[in-house]
Design a protein around this motif. Structure first.
Motif, PDB file in Angstrom:
ATOM      1  N   PRO A 172      41.439-111.425  96.440  1.00 19.72           N
ATOM      2  CA  PRO A 172      40.984-110.394  97.354  1.00 19.72           C
ATOM      3  C   PRO A 172      41.092-110.839  98.815  1.00 19.72           C
ATOM      4  O   PRO A 172      41.062-112.143  99.036  1.00 19.72           O
ATOM      5  N   ALA A 173      41.201-110.014  99.557  1.00 16.11           N
ATOM      6  CA  ALA A 173      41.341-110.248 101.036  1.00 16.11           C
ATOM      7  C   ALA A 173      40.103-110.878 101.669  1.00 16.11           C
ATOM      8  O   ALA A 173      40.170-111.703 102.511  1.00 16.11           O
ATOM      9  N   ARG A 174      38.997-110.576 101.222  1.00 16.79           N
ATOM     10  CA  ARG A 174      37.743-111.271 101.723  1.00 16.79           C
ATOM     11  C   ARG A 174      36.757-111.249 100.616  1.00 16.79           C
ATOM     12  O   ARG A 174      36.638-110.575  99.686  1.00 16.79           O
ATOM     13  N   GLU A 175      35.723-112.321 100.805  1.00 17.68           N
ATOM     14  CA  GLU A 175      34.584-112.253  99.859  1.00 17.68           C
ATOM     15  C   GLU A 175      33.710-111.196 100.196  1.00 17.68           C
ATOM     16  O   GLU A 175      33.754-110.822 101.319  1.00 17.68           O
ATOM     17  N   PRO A 176      32.759-110.777  99.275  1.00 15.44           N
ATOM     18  CA  PRO A 176      31.859-109.511  99.716  1.00 15.44           C
ATOM     19  C   PRO A 176      30.771-109.915 100.647  1.00 15.44           C
ATOM     20  O   PRO A 176      30.249-111.144 100.528  1.00 15.44           O
ATOM     21  N   GLY A 177      30.513-109.321 101.490  1.00 12.23           N
ATOM     22  CA  GLY A 177      29.576-109.642 102.551  1.00 12.23           C
ATOM     23  C   GLY A 177      28.201-109.070 102.323  1.00 12.23           C
ATOM     24  O   GLY A 177      27.793-108.801 101.067  1.00 12.23           O
ATOM     25  N   ASP A 178      27.407-108.598 103.300  1.00 13.34           N
ATOM     26  CA  ASP A 178      26.074-108.473 103.078  1.00 13.34           C
ATOM     27  C   ASP A 178      25.290-107.163 103.945  1.00 13.34           C
ATOM     28  O   ASP A 178      24.157-106.982 103.692  1.00 13.34           O
ATOM     29  N   ASP A 179      26.307-106.479 104.435  1.00 14.42           N
ATOM     30  CA  ASP A 179      25.813-105.539 105.314  1.00 14.42           C
ATOM     31  C   ASP A 179      26.460-104.231 105.057  1.00 14.42           C
ATOM     32  O   ASP A 179      26.147-103.192 105.938  1.00 14.42           O
ATOM     33  N   ARG A 180      27.225-103.903 104.077  1.00  9.48           N
ATOM     34  CA  ARG A 180      27.813-102.504 104.124  1.00  9.48           C
ATOM     35  C   ARG A 180      28.152-102.443 102.578  1.00  9.48           C
ATOM     36  O   ARG A 180      28.379-103.221 101.767  1.00  9.48           O
ATOM     37  N   VAL A 181      27.981-101.288 102.011  1.00 12.36           N
ATOM     38  CA  VAL A 181      28.695-100.749 100.700  1.00 12.36           C
ATOM     39  C   VAL A 181      29.606 -99.491 100.731  1.00 12.36           C
ATOM     40  O   VAL A 181      29.427 -98.790 101.698  1.00 12.36           O
ATOM     41  N   VAL A 182      30.402 -99.305  99.909  1.00 18.96           N
ATOM     42  CA  VAL A 182      31.671 -98.367 100.182  1.00 18.96           C
ATOM     43  C   VAL A 182      31.599 -97.490  98.825  1.00 18.96           C
ATOM     44  O   VAL A 182      31.115 -97.947  97.744  1.00 18.96           O
ATOM     45  N   TYR A 183      31.999 -96.067  99.046  1.00 18.65           N
ATOM     46  CA  TYR A 183      32.256 -95.379  98.163  1.00 18.65           C
ATOM     47  C   TYR A 183      33.619 -94.810  98.291  1.00 18.65           C
ATOM     48  O   TYR A 183      33.899 -94.331  99.651  1.00 18.65           O
ATOM     49  N   LEU A 184      34.475 -95.063  97.497  1.00 16.11           N
ATOM     50  CA  LEU A 184      35.987 -94.454  97.483  1.00 16.11           C
ATOM     51  C   LEU A 184      36.377 -93.370  96.575  1.00 16.11           C
ATOM     52  O   LEU A 184      35.804 -93.557  95.480  1.00 16.11           O
ATOM     53  N   GLY A 185      36.752 -92.114  97.157  1.00 19.27           N
ATOM     54  CA  GLY A 185      37.084 -91.104  96.200  1.00 19.27           C
ATOM     55  C   GLY A 185      36.753 -89.783  96.859  1.00 19.27           C
ATOM     56  O   GLY A 185      36.080 -89.793  97.612  1.00 19.27           O
TER      57      GLY A 185
END
Length: 383
Positions: A172-185
């Motif tokens: 993966p490009a980056r490890e998961p952070g702690d300030d945002r969540v995403v919805y894709l679709g």
């Protein structure tokens, strides 16, 4: 091989059509003519394909698009070796003179009609019966590819499955952070539009931003615009798949809040696989296939499952991942491992191209597969 690929319903940069299937055909050295609503969607076609613009079929406005598609397909089909179309509506626009013809079955259309806001309620079930009859007729007249194993039961004959997998990076490009969540679709009521807005509203004062990446049904666009205006989420609208996945990288989690509808009950949400592929823990409703993918596996859990329609549980799941860095990193690593091992698109891409090449070369291209009880053939990672 010269492949004629057509859609009047899907966005021209649809991940399955363009970024997976057409890309695979081009990489294999084949010539592609792509019929799609480029202008209406504001899309510049790839220079590698011959592009033909048609109107888009949206809601009840479909006749203009189908008439245009009929004219375009009648012109281009006789010069192609294979016609691959992606919308059941296009069965009404197929020319009589055409090469080997393949319908790529993306969804359970009859079940999907039950949740389409533009279809009047009283005609949804009768229209579903008409769709089922068209499906049975189609498999006697053309080849079919299925996007899900669960679609097999709708058909009499056995048809190959090309799962909605994705390109999985080595890391993966980056490890998961702690300030945002995403919805894709794509966003619709049945895909959890109201729950997403409420989730964003609840996470905002906790320092977590919800980012929604995808187009939306007309009926929920005002809801998303208002939520963005209120600062409860950031809505990007439609973003090409490769760019969308770059936006997702490094988020705390990817969310999938599908409702419990017949169309989703036996389908794997592609977004869940994409979250895992790019190192995001998953927060999903209890869609059976998504649940089985992210929990209870020998590799470990790749996410958290919440009840349908339960925004409280979804909020707590996100906050739990935010609080526990070890948990989200462990789930991210596990999800990536599962995706890389079992859902890496290049494996399916080779089988997809080989199958189309075989059909294009066949002397009797419109003979259906043998009955399912004799052969069960699928394009799967194990192949």
């Amino acid at each position: 091989m010269h492949a004629l690929v057509a859609t009047v319903v899907h966005h021209p940069e649809d991940a399955r059509i363009l970024h997976r299937q057409i890309r695979a055909l081009l990489d294999a050295g084949h010539h592609v003519t792509y019929v799609a609503p480029f202008r209406e969607c504001g899309v510049t076609p790839w220079g590698e394909v011959d592009s033909v613009d048609v109107p888009r079929a949206v809601g009840r406005e479909r006749l203009t698009a189908l008439r245009a598609a009929r004219t375009v397909l009648a012109e281009h089909a006789p010069r192609a070796d294979l016609l691959l179309f992606h919308d059941p509506e296009l069965m009404l626009a197929l020319p009589s003179r055409r090469p080997a013809t393949v319908w790529d079955v993306h969804e359970d259309t009859a079940a999907a009609i039950l949740t389409k806001p533009w279809v009047p309620g009283p005609v949804r079930r009768p229209l579903g019966a008409v769709v089922r009859a068209l499906e049975r007729r189609a498999e006697r007249r053309m080849r079919l590819l299925l996007a899900e194993e669960g679609y097999r039961s709708r058909f009499r004959y056995d048809h190959p499955v090309v799962p909605n997998t994705t390109e999985v990076p080595v890391e993966p490009a980056r490890e998961p952070g702690d300030d945002r969540v995403v919805y894709l679709g794509h966003v619709s009521v049945a895909r959890g539009a109201h729950e997403l807005v409420e989730l964003g509203r609840r996470l905002r004062p906790r320092g977590v931003r919800l980012e929604v990446i995808g187009g939306a049904d007309a009926g929920v666009r005002p809801l998303l615009r208002q939520a963005q205006q209120d600062g409860d989420l950031q809505w990007y609208g439609f973003v090409p798949n490769d760019r969308a996945l770059r936006i997702c990288a490094g988020a705390t989690a990817g969310v999938s809040l599908l409702h419990d509808t017949p169309n989703y009950r036996h389908s794997m949400p592609t977004k869940v696989v994409e979250y895992m592929a790019h190192g995001l823990p998953v927060v999903t409703t209890a869609n059976p296939m998504a649940k089985d993918l992210v929990t209870g596996r020998p590799e470990g859990d790749a996410g958290l499952v919440v009840p349908f329609g339960d925004v409280d549980a979804a909020t707590e799941a996100v906050l739990r991942l935010r609080r526990d860095a070890d948990l989200r990193r462990r789930m991210a690593r596990t999800g990536h491992e599962i995706a890389r091992t079992s859902y890496h698109w290049p494996v399916q891409a080779r089988m997809f191209v080989k199958r189309l090449e075989e059909w294009a070369d066949a002397s009797t291209p419109d003979v259906p597969e043998v009955p399912r009880q004799r052969v069960r053939r699928r394009l799967a990672p194990s192949e």
